[in-house]
Design an enzyme around this catalytic site. Structure first.
Site, short mmCIF file in Angstrom:
data_model
loop_
_atom_site.label_atom_id
_atom_site.label_comp_id
_atom_site.label_asym_id
_atom_site.label_seq_id
_atom_site.Cartn_x
_atom_site.Cartn_y
_atom_site.Cartn_z
N ASP A 29 25.19 57.73 68.48
CA ASP A 29 24.82 56.44 69.70
C ASP A 29 24.21 55.01 69.48
OD1 ASP A 29 23.93 57.52 73.06
OD2 ASP A 29 23.51 55.68 72.06
N ASN A 85 24.93 63.96 81.35
CA ASN A 85 24.66 63.66 82.66
C ASN A 85 26.55 63.48 83.29
OD1 ASN A 85 22.37 62.78 81.88
ND2 ASN A 85 22.91 60.82 80.25
N SER A 93 27.93 56.98 82.53
CA SER A 93 27.80 55.57 82.46
C SER A 93 29.01 55.76 81.97
CB SER A 93 26.48 54.64 81.87
OG SER A 93 26.29 54.98 80.05
N VAL A 94 29.54 56.05 81.39
CA VAL A 94 31.04 56.47 80.15
C VAL A 94 31.23 57.72 80.46
CG1 VAL A 94 32.19 56.10 78.21
CG2 VAL A 94 29.46 55.28 78.17
N HIS A 98 30.33 63.70 77.69
CA HIS A 98 30.02 64.16 76.45
C HIS A 98 28.56 64.12 76.43
CE1 HIS A 98 29.12 60.87 78.82
NE2 HIS A 98 27.64 60.45 78.14
N HIS A 100 24.74 64.80 74.98
CA HIS A 100 23.99 63.70 73.99
C HIS A 100 22.84 64.88 72.94
CE1 HIS A 100 23.72 60.55 76.41
NE2 HIS A 100 24.13 60.79 77.02
P1 AMP Z 1 25.41 58.31 79.94
O1 AMP Z 1 24.83 56.99 80.39
O2 AMP Z 1 25.22 59.91 79.45
O3 AMP Z 1 27.02 57.74 79.49
O4 AMP Z 1 25.99 58.25 77.89
C1 AMP Z 1 26.55 57.12 77.40
C2 AMP Z 1 25.59 56.59 76.38
O5 AMP Z 1 26.89 56.28 75.47
C3 AMP Z 1 24.77 55.61 76.22
O6 AMP Z 1 23.87 56.49 76.09
C4 AMP Z 1 25.34 54.52 75.36
O7 AMP Z 1 24.46 53.89 75.13
C5 AMP Z 1 26.42 55.18 74.95
N1 AMP Z 1 27.08 54.04 73.90
C6 AMP Z 1 28.36 54.11 74.47
N2 AMP Z 1 28.70 52.39 73.72
C7 AMP Z 1 28.49 53.24 72.94
C8 AMP Z 1 29.32 53.46 71.29
N3 AMP Z 1 30.32 51.62 71.26
N4 AMP Z 1 29.01 53.36 70.46
C9 AMP Z 1 28.13 54.69 70.45
N5 AMP Z 1 27.33 55.08 71.73
C10 AMP Z 1 27.46 54.07 72.80
#
Ligand code: AMP
Length: 112
Positions: A29, A85, A93-94, A98, A100
């Protein structure tokens, strides 16, 4: 809909990849919340866990077993936390499924 994680899978953008097989990919991350903070993603696009279908059962099982494999490889098989999440209000947020994988420090319960 493709996301930044799709572009990591295709190597369009760099990531610190620690594991890859035919179904999934794990990388560090970019904003780690623990000494070990990895993201384990399926190569198949699935925005949220709630979007999973019965046909995805084997893939979801594979992700959990792969989390075990990675945790063992990292030497944290005895203590790691998995977080998914699901949805913006849950902190997603993505929008590419995924897991974690967090380890390397003590964790509190309940999570915030
Ligand atoms: P979530 O908030 O559960 O969707 O987690 C998304 C995660 O993706 C967050 O912990 C971010 O820090 C991580 N993240 C976003 N962009 C990148 C990236 N380019 N490389 C690695 N991690 C990322």
């Amino acid at each position: 809909m493709s996301t930044i994680f799709t572009r990591i899978i295709s190597r369009e953008i760099p990531a610190d990849i620690v594991y890859e097989d035919e179904l999934c990919l794990a990388f560090r991350d970019i904003n780690p919340q623990a000494p070990i903070h990895l993201l384990l993603i399926p190569k198949q696009e699935m925005p949220r866990l709630i979007d999973a279908q019965p046909a995805d059962a084997a893939l979801l099982g594979h992700l959990l077993l792969t989390a075990n494999t990675i945790a063992r490889q990292m030497g944290v098989g005895d203590a790691y936390r998995l977080v998914v999440n699901n949805g913006a209000d849950a902190g997603q947020s993505v929008f590419h499924l995924h897991l974690h994988i967090l380890a390397g420090r003590a964790f509190k319960w309940p999570p915030g």
